[in-house]
Design an enzyme around this catalytic site. Structure first.
Site, PDB file in Angstrom:
ATOM      1  N   LYS A 173       0.506  -1.247  -0.200  1.00  0.00           N
ATOM      2  CA  LYS A 173      -0.120   0.208  -0.375  1.00  0.00           C
ATOM      3  C   LYS A 173       0.201   0.673   0.065  1.00  0.00           C
ATOM      4  CE  LYS A 173      -3.722  -2.108   2.037  1.00  0.00           C
ATOM      5  NZ  LYS A 173      -4.668  -1.923   3.115  1.00  0.00           N
TER       6      LYS A 173
HETATM    7  N1  GLU Z   1      -7.975  -6.778   5.232  1.00  0.00           N
HETATM    8  C1  GLU Z   1      -7.639  -7.632   4.335  1.00  0.00           C
HETATM    9  C2  GLU Z   1      -6.060  -7.490   3.906  1.00  0.00           C
HETATM   10  O1  GLU Z   1      -6.573  -6.334   4.043  1.00  0.00           O
HETATM   11  C3  GLU Z   1      -8.005  -9.169   4.170  1.00  0.00           C
HETATM   12  C4  GLU Z   1      -7.976 -10.293   5.356  1.00  0.00           C
HETATM   13  C5  GLU Z   1      -8.405 -11.491   4.732  1.00  0.00           C
HETATM   14  O2  GLU Z   1      -8.965 -11.207   3.651  1.00  0.00           O
HETATM   15  O3  GLU Z   1      -8.873 -13.235   5.394  1.00  0.00           O
HETATM   16  O4  GLU Z   1      -4.755  -7.787   4.427  1.00  0.00           O
END
Ligand code: GLU
Ligand code: ZN
Length: 320
Positions: A253
């Site tokens: 990111k």
């Molecule tokens: N929110 C997590 C991320 O953006 C992904 C979690 C999941 O898919 O279990 O890395």
């Protein structure tokens, strides 16, 4: 209750689970498009879940940006997005249940205290928790009475390896006990940890298939332990090879140069992103496919198993 694989005959339900800690990049776009295609090509459901429980790292304006970026790609979802921070009760209930059954315990250790006791875990710098508070307190109130400190909650992890079946990686095993030890399910500041929230939500949403980046494969073992402790089913897992740049470095990111919002602001046609995802998945459907154009004959099992490279030419193709 014994863990159960999701009923193979039930309709596929998958989820898109962005964390609003930064802007979404092309790696997320690829995971989300592939998850969406996996469900929709089988007539299944797609749930959108915003994982915003980490109050230190999540920014309110990024919640909106994540949802907008996903919609911009042309992906849709069923029902209202589940924004985790809006309803904490299911996670608190799970914590109470684990405490009541002696599966979780209160821990008053600070990060600095744990760091002083243990070597960082090789892969991700995560500290293995050495179990200092196991058996020390009867509950969080007792921990507070004894130490004057707030406590977090940890799952008590038994020694031994934890098997995870992944549809793309096959049979995997992780020694959670020696790799991370008793891991946090609620932090000392009260924030519910990702591992617990994801397990509770996957069950609440009836998720049958988890499609996400393979950086989370080791987490699947921790999630399996929680599913077993809470008597919840284990979904099918599809951990996707991550997207890397030409040098093989993972996109992150922090590399805002290829953020989806930025592409959108530059007037990029989202179908060029879909064309790149399709190509990286071994599908050729022309330079400007819509998500619907990619549905017929889609099979996640046919996905190339090597990392998806994003070359400068790919990037140039996106922004030209
Ligand atoms: N929110 C997590 C991320 O953006 C992904 C979690 C999941 O898919 O279990 O890395
Ligand atoms: Zn402790």
């Amino acid at each position: 209750m014994a863990p159960q694989a999701s009923d193979r005959t039930s309709p596929v339900v998958t989820r898109l689970a962005p964390s609003p800690t930064g802007l979404l990049h092309l790696g997320h776009a690829r995971s989300f498009v592939l998850a969406w295609l996996h469900a929709r090509s089988q007539g299944g459901r797609v749930v959108l879940r915003v994982e915003d429980l980490d109050r230190e790292r999540c920014k309110a304006h990024l919640v909106e940006a994540c949802v907008r970026d996903i919609a911009w790609l042309g992906l849709d979802w069923d029902g209202e997005p589940r924004v985790q921070s809006r309803s904490l009760e299911p996670y608190e209930r799970a914590c109470r249940e684990l405490l009541a059954h002696g599966r979780a315990y209160a821990c008053t250790c600070t990060r600095a205290e744990i760091a002083a006791l243990s070597a960082p875990h090789a892969d991700d710098g995560e500290q293995r928790y050495p179990g200092t508070c196991r058996g020390r307190f009867t509950n969080p109130q007792d921990a507070h009475a004894q130490t004057g400190r707030e406590s977090g909650l940890r799952l008590a992890v038994e020694p031994g390896s934890v098997a995870v079946h992944d549809e793309l990686h096959g049979a995997c095993a992780f020694d959670v006990s020696s790799e991370v030890g008793d891991f946090l399910i609620r932090r000392r500041d009260g924030a519910i940890a990702y591992q617990l929230a994801v397990v509770v939500d996957d069950a609440l949403d009836g998720v049958t298939d988890v499609v996400r980046g393979d950086d989370l494969l080791p987490s699947a073992a921790r999630q399996a332990l929680l599913q077993r402790a809470l008597g919840l089913p284990t979904p099918r897992y599809w951990h996707l090879p991550l997207v890397t740049d030409e040098q093989g470095a993972r996109l992150s990111k922090r590399r805002g140069d290829i953020g989806l919002s930025q592409l959108r602001e530059q007037g990029v046609d989202p179908r060029t992103v879909l064309a790149w995802v399709a190509r990286s998945a071994g599908l050729e459907r022309g330079p400007r496919p819509t998500p619907a154009d990619l549905l017929s004959g889609f099979d996640l099992r046919a996905l190339p198993r090597s990392p998806a490279r994003l070359s400068p030419a790919d990037l140039a193709g996106l922004i030209s």
